[in-house]
Write a protein that holds these residues in place. Structure first.
Motif, PDB file in Angstrom:
ATOM      1  N   MET A   1      10.247  90.470  25.278  1.00  0.00           N
ATOM      2  CA  MET A   1      11.217  89.666  26.007  1.00  0.00           C
ATOM      3  C   MET A   1      11.461  90.260  27.394  1.00  0.00           C
ATOM      4  O   MET A   1      11.428  91.479  27.574  1.00  0.00           O
ATOM      5  CB  MET A   1      12.541  89.596  25.241  1.00  0.00           C
ATOM      6  N   TYR A   2      11.725  89.400  28.350  1.00  0.00           N
ATOM      7  CA  TYR A   2      12.051  89.802  29.710  1.00  0.00           C
ATOM      8  C   TYR A   2      13.542  89.559  29.953  1.00  0.00           C
ATOM      9  O   TYR A   2      14.047  88.470  29.663  1.00  0.00           O
ATOM     10  CB  TYR A   2      11.235  89.005  30.725  1.00  0.00           C
ATOM     11  N   SER A   3      14.233  90.563  30.480  1.00  0.00           N
ATOM     12  CA  SER A   3      15.656  90.442  30.798  1.00  0.00           C
ATOM     13  C   SER A   3      15.846  90.517  32.303  1.00  0.00           C
ATOM     14  O   SER A   3      15.411  91.478  32.942  1.00  0.00           O
ATOM     15  CB  SER A   3      16.466  91.560  30.128  1.00  0.00           C
ATOM     16  N   ILE A   4      16.480  89.492  32.867  1.00  0.00           N
ATOM     17  CA  ILE A   4      16.793  89.485  34.301  1.00  0.00           C
ATOM     18  C   ILE A   4      18.270  89.815  34.451  1.00  0.00           C
ATOM     19  O   ILE A   4      19.136  89.056  33.986  1.00  0.00           O
ATOM     20  CB  ILE A   4      16.477  88.123  34.949  1.00  0.00           C
ATOM     21  N   VAL A   5      18.572  90.960  35.048  1.00  0.00           N
ATOM     22  CA  VAL A   5      19.946  91.438  35.197  1.00  0.00           C
ATOM     23  C   VAL A   5      20.405  91.184  36.631  1.00  0.00           C
ATOM     24  O   VAL A   5      19.773  91.645  37.583  1.00  0.00           O
ATOM     25  CB  VAL A   5      20.048  92.937  34.861  1.00  0.00           C
ATOM     26  N   ILE A   6      21.499  90.448  36.768  1.00  0.00           N
ATOM     27  CA  ILE A   6      21.985  90.088  38.105  1.00  0.00           C
ATOM     28  C   ILE A   6      23.476  90.399  38.206  1.00  0.00           C
ATOM     29  O   ILE A   6      24.297  89.787  37.507  1.00  0.00           O
ATOM     30  CB  ILE A   6      21.759  88.586  38.403  1.00  0.00           C
ATOM     31  N   PRO A   7      23.883  91.355  39.054  1.00  0.00           N
ATOM     32  CA  PRO A   7      25.307  91.576  39.307  1.00  0.00           C
ATOM     33  C   PRO A   7      25.844  90.465  40.208  1.00  0.00           C
ATOM     34  O   PRO A   7      25.207  90.103  41.201  1.00  0.00           O
ATOM     35  CB  PRO A   7      25.325  92.931  40.011  1.00  0.00           C
ATOM     36  N   CYS A   8      26.991  89.931  39.858  1.00  0.00           N
ATOM     37  CA  CYS A   8      27.537  88.778  40.578  1.00  0.00           C
ATOM     38  C   CYS A   8      28.881  89.137  41.200  1.00  0.00           C
ATOM     39  O   CYS A   8      29.768  89.670  40.517  1.00  0.00           O
ATOM     40  CB  CYS A   8      27.702  87.588  39.637  1.00  0.00           C
ATOM     41  N   TYR A   9      29.019  88.809  42.475  1.00  0.00           N
ATOM     42  CA  TYR A   9      30.261  89.077  43.193  1.00  0.00           C
ATOM     43  C   TYR A   9      30.488  87.938  44.187  1.00  0.00           C
ATOM     44  O   TYR A   9      29.751  87.807  45.154  1.00  0.00           O
ATOM     45  CB  TYR A   9      30.178  90.423  43.923  1.00  0.00           C
ATOM     46  N   LYS A  10      31.463  87.113  43.885  1.00  0.00           N
ATOM     47  CA  LYS A  10      31.756  85.928  44.697  1.00  0.00           C
ATOM     48  C   LYS A  10      30.491  85.084  44.904  1.00  0.00           C
ATOM     49  O   LYS A  10      30.142  84.728  46.025  1.00  0.00           O
ATOM     50  CB  LYS A  10      32.375  86.330  46.040  1.00  0.00           C
ATOM     51  N   SER A  11      29.816  84.779  43.812  1.00  0.00           N
ATOM     52  CA  SER A  11      28.512  84.108  43.903  1.00  0.00           C
ATOM     53  C   SER A  11      28.514  82.708  43.299  1.00  0.00           C
ATOM     54  O   SER A  11      27.482  82.221  42.857  1.00  0.00           O
ATOM     55  CB  SER A  11      27.453  84.967  43.218  1.00  0.00           C
ATOM     56  N   SER A  12      29.666  82.068  43.271  1.00  0.00           N
ATOM     57  CA  SER A  12      29.752  80.749  42.646  1.00  0.00           C
ATOM     58  C   SER A  12      28.897  79.705  43.352  1.00  0.00           C
ATOM     59  O   SER A  12      28.496  78.710  42.749  1.00  0.00           O
ATOM     60  CB  SER A  12      31.214  80.278  42.616  1.00  0.00           C
ATOM     61  N   HIS A  13      28.606  79.904  44.646  1.00  0.00           N
ATOM     62  CA  HIS A  13      27.828  78.914  45.405  1.00  0.00           C
ATOM     63  C   HIS A  13      26.315  79.108  45.289  1.00  0.00           C
ATOM     64  O   HIS A  13      25.555  78.229  45.687  1.00  0.00           O
ATOM     65  CB  HIS A  13      28.224  78.964  46.888  1.00  0.00           C
ATOM     66  N   THR A  14      25.887  80.247  44.770  1.00  0.00           N
ATOM     67  CA  THR A  14      24.450  80.546  44.795  1.00  0.00           C
ATOM     68  C   THR A  14      23.828  80.853  43.443  1.00  0.00           C
ATOM     69  O   THR A  14      22.631  80.702  43.268  1.00  0.00           O
ATOM     70  CB  THR A  14      24.183  81.763  45.716  1.00  0.00           C
ATOM     71  N   ILE A  15      24.622  81.291  42.474  1.00  0.00           N
ATOM     72  CA  ILE A  15      24.041  81.854  41.248  1.00  0.00           C
ATOM     73  C   ILE A  15      23.275  80.814  40.433  1.00  0.00           C
ATOM     74  O   ILE A  15      22.259  81.128  39.814  1.00  0.00           O
ATOM     75  CB  ILE A  15      25.137  82.550  40.400  1.00  0.00           C
ATOM     76  N   ARG A  16      23.730  79.569  40.430  1.00  0.00           N
ATOM     77  CA  ARG A  16      23.001  78.546  39.668  1.00  0.00           C
ATOM     78  C   ARG A  16      21.601  78.357  40.241  1.00  0.00           C
ATOM     79  O   ARG A  16      20.614  78.263  39.492  1.00  0.00           O
ATOM     80  CB  ARG A  16      23.773  77.222  39.671  1.00  0.00           C
ATOM     81  N   GLN A  17      21.490  78.309  41.549  1.00  0.00           N
ATOM     82  CA  GLN A  17      20.178  78.162  42.176  1.00  0.00           C
ATOM     83  C   GLN A  17      19.292  79.361  41.850  1.00  0.00           C
ATOM     84  O   GLN A  17      18.102  79.203  41.561  1.00  0.00           O
ATOM     85  CB  GLN A  17      20.336  78.016  43.692  1.00  0.00           C
ATOM     86  N   VAL A  18      19.869  80.566  41.869  1.00  0.00           N
ATOM     87  CA  VAL A  18      19.098  81.767  41.544  1.00  0.00           C
ATOM     88  C   VAL A  18      18.560  81.689  40.119  1.00  0.00           C
ATOM     89  O   VAL A  18      17.372  81.923  39.864  1.00  0.00           O
ATOM     90  CB  VAL A  18      19.967  83.036  41.712  1.00  0.00           C
ATOM     91  N   VAL A  19      19.420  81.334  39.175  1.00  0.00           N
ATOM     92  CA  VAL A  19      19.022  81.294  37.766  1.00  0.00           C
ATOM     93  C   VAL A  19      17.966  80.215  37.528  1.00  0.00           C
ATOM     94  O   VAL A  19      16.938  80.465  36.876  1.00  0.00           O
ATOM     95  CB  VAL A  19      20.255  81.063  36.873  1.00  0.00           C
ATOM     96  N   GLU A  20      18.189  79.035  38.052  1.00  0.00           N
ATOM     97  CA  GLU A  20      17.272  77.931  37.764  1.00  0.00           C
ATOM     98  C   GLU A  20      15.907  78.139  38.409  1.00  0.00           C
ATOM     99  O   GLU A  20      14.869  77.880  37.784  1.00  0.00           O
ATOM    100  CB  GLU A  20      17.897  76.612  38.215  1.00  0.00           C
ATOM    101  N   LEU A  21      15.894  78.628  39.653  1.00  0.00           N
ATOM    102  CA  LEU A  21      14.605  78.879  40.305  1.00  0.00           C
ATOM    103  C   LEU A  21      13.865  80.036  39.636  1.00  0.00           C
ATOM    104  O   LEU A  21      12.632  79.998  39.487  1.00  0.00           O
ATOM    105  CB  LEU A  21      14.817  79.182  41.793  1.00  0.00           C
ATOM    106  N   THR A  22      14.610  81.067  39.229  1.00  0.00           N
ATOM    107  CA  THR A  22      13.971  82.207  38.572  1.00  0.00           C
ATOM    108  C   THR A  22      13.419  81.805  37.210  1.00  0.00           C
ATOM    109  O   THR A  22      12.298  82.189  36.840  1.00  0.00           O
ATOM    110  CB  THR A  22      14.976  83.362  38.410  1.00  0.00           C
ATOM    111  N   ALA A  23      14.181  81.015  36.448  1.00  0.00           N
ATOM    112  CA  ALA A  23      13.697  80.541  35.145  1.00  0.00           C
ATOM    113  C   ALA A  23      12.438  79.694  35.316  1.00  0.00           C
ATOM    114  O   ALA A  23      11.474  79.819  34.546  1.00  0.00           O
ATOM    115  CB  ALA A  23      14.793  79.735  34.448  1.00  0.00           C
ATOM    116  N   GLU A  24      12.443  78.850  36.318  1.00  0.00           N
ATOM    117  CA  GLU A  24      11.273  78.007  36.584  1.00  0.00           C
ATOM    118  C   GLU A  24      10.051  78.863  36.930  1.00  0.00           C
ATOM    119  O   GLU A  24       8.945  78.617  36.433  1.00  0.00           O
ATOM    120  CB  GLU A  24      11.597  77.053  37.734  1.00  0.00           C
ATOM    121  N   LYS A  25      10.252  79.887  37.759  1.00  0.00           N
ATOM    122  CA  LYS A  25       9.137  80.744  38.164  1.00  0.00           C
ATOM    123  C   LYS A  25       8.648  81.593  36.980  1.00  0.00           C
ATOM    124  O   LYS A  25       7.427  81.771  36.800  1.00  0.00           O
ATOM    125  CB  LYS A  25       9.560  81.647  39.320  1.00  0.00           C
TER     126      LYS A  25
END
Length: 357
Positions: A1-25
Motif C-alpha cells: 500500500m502507498y500512503s500519501i501524508v499531507i500536513p494541512c494548514y488553512k488549506s480548505s481552498h486547495t486540498i480537494r484539488q491536491v487529493v483528487e489530482l494525486t489520486a488520479e495520477k
C-alpha cells in the motif's frame, strides 16, 4: 500500500484539488492501492479546513483525517500522519499544489532503483527571496551540523520506505527535523530535479519566527555547536594569554606604558558576551532535554475521521496510541461509553469507479 501524508494548514481552498489530482495520477501510473492521511495542524480558519477534510473523508474511502488539538508545526504534523499511515511506501507532499502530482512519476522512477529515500528538489523555486535565503541557510546548517552530503538536495516532496517510517516514529521529542531523522536512519538517499509550481491559493504560513524555530531544531541532532563553543573558548583563552604576555613584556620594556581603563572595559564586555552566548547555547540543550524528559508532546490527536466515522482519540500524545495499536495489529478501540469505533485506515479499494462512496 502507498500512503500519501499531507500536513494541512488553512488549506480548505486547495486540498480537494491536491487529493483528487494525486489520486488520479497514482491510479494512472499503477501505484495502487493507496491512502491519504491528511493532518489538520489546528488551522486558525474557523474550522473551514477541518470541514473540507471531513468532506473528503466522506467522499472517498481512501482518505483518513487526523485532527490535531493544537498547532504543532509542519514536521510534527507529518510525524502524526506517519504514525497513522499504514502503507509500505510513504509519500510526503504539501497542501498548496506546489508539490504537484504530475511530478510523482519522476520520483517513483528513481525510487524503483532501490533507494530508501528519494527527494524531489527544485532547480528553480517559486518561493520569495526571503524564503529562498532561509532555505539556503538551512541547507548549509544541515551540511555542517549533521553531515548532510554536499550533493543531496531536499524539499517537502519525498518518498520513503516503510522501515524508515517505522524507525523515525520512535522519535518522540517535540523538536522534530525530518532531514535529521532521515539521515539518522539511512544514507541510501537520492534526489531528482522536479518542477516547482506556483502556490494555488494564499501565501506561505511560515513566518521568520517559525523558520528560525525549525532551523534551531537541527541542534537536537548534533553536538557540533557545543564543539564549536569549546574550540572558540580555547581560541579566546589563548588570545587572552598571548595578550597578557605582550602587555607584561611591554610594561617591562617601557615602564611608563599606561594600562587603559577603556580597553579593559571593552575586553570585559566582549568576554562577558561570549560567555553568556555559550551559556545560553548550553542552556538550550539542557532545556530541550528537560522538556523531552517531561514528555512535552510532539503532537496531540483530537479526532480521527475515516469515511463518516469519528474516532475520538483519548490521550494520544506523540503517537503513543498509534504505536500501541500498530504493535498489537488492532485497528479498533472502544471509547469511554463502550461503543466500538474505527480509527484505522479506511479501505483503500474504492467503492465506485472513481473512488467515491
Amino acid at each position: 500500500m502507498y500512503s500519501i501524508v499531507i500536513p494541512c494548514y488553512k488549506s480548505s481552498h486547495t486540498i480537494r484539488q491536491v487529493v483528487e489530482l494525486t489520486a488520479e495520477k497514482m491510479a494512472e501510473i499503477g501505484r495502487t492501492p493507496f491512502e491519504f492521511v491528511l493532518v489538520d495542524d489546528y488551522s486558525p480558519d474557523g474550522g473551514e479546513t477541518v470541514c473540507e477534510l471531513r468532506a473528503l473523508a466522506d467522499d472517498y474511502d481512501f482518505v483518513k483525517v487526523v485532527e490535531l488539538a493544537m498547532n504543532s508545526g509542519q514536521h510534527n504534523a507529518i510525524m502524526a500522519g506517519l504514525n497513522y499511515a499504514e502503507g509500505d511506501v510513504l509519500i510526503g507532499m504539501d497542501d498548496d499544489m506546489q508539490t504537484h502530482p504530475s511530478q510523482l512519476p519522476i520520483l517513483f522512477e528513481e525510487f524503483d532503483k532501490g533507494f530508501d529515500i528519494v527527494y524531489g528538489y527544485y532547480p528553480e523555486k517559486k518561493h520569495s527571496g526571503f524564503r529562498n535565503f532561509g532555505s539556503w541557510v538551512n541547507y548549509m546548517s544541515v551540511r555542517i551540523l549533521i553531515g548532510k552530503p554536499k550533493d543531496m538536495k531536499t524539499s517537502s516532496f519525498w518518498i520513503i520506505r516503510g522501515f524508515v517510517r517505522n524507525y523515525i516514529i520512535q522519535y518522540k521529542s517535540r523538536y522534530t527535523h525530518l532531514q535529521g531523522l532521515f539521515l539518522r536512519t539511512t544514507r541510501n538517499i537520492s534526489c531528482v530535479p522536479i518542477k516547482h509550481f506556483d502556490r494555488a491559493y494564499g501565501t506561505s504560513g511560515y513566518t521568520l519566527k517559525k523558520l528560525l524555530g525549525l532551523w534551531s531544531n537541527i541542534m537536537g541532532y548534533s553536538i557540533v555547536p557545543l564543539r564549536i563553543a569549546t574550540r572558540f573558548g580555547a581560541v579566546i583563552a589563548a588570545a587572552g594569554l598571548i595578550g597578557a604576555i605582550v602587555v607584561f613584556i611591554r610594561k617591562l620594556m617601557l615602564p611608563s606604558t599606561a594600562v587603559g581603563w577603556s580597553s579593559m572595559m571593552c575586553a570585559i564586555f566582549f568576554f562577558s558576551g561570549v560567555i553568556m552566548m555559550f551559556l545560553g547555547l548550553i542552556g538550550e540543550y539542557i532545556g530541550r532535554m528537560f522538556l523531552t524528559m517531561s514528555n512535552n508532546p510532539q503532537f496531540v490527536v483530537r479526532n480521527i475521521y475515516t469515511g463518516g466515522e469519528v474516532a475520538a482519540i483519548k490521550h494520544d500524545i506523540g503517537g503513543a496510541a498509534a504505536a500501541e495499536r500498530a504493535a498489537d495489529g488492532s485497528t479498533n478501540h472502544t471509547d469511554d461509553g463502550g461503543a466500538e469505533v474505527t480509527d484505522g485506515a479506511a479501505a483503500v479499494a474504492p467503492a465506485g469507479k472513481d473512488g467515491r462512496k
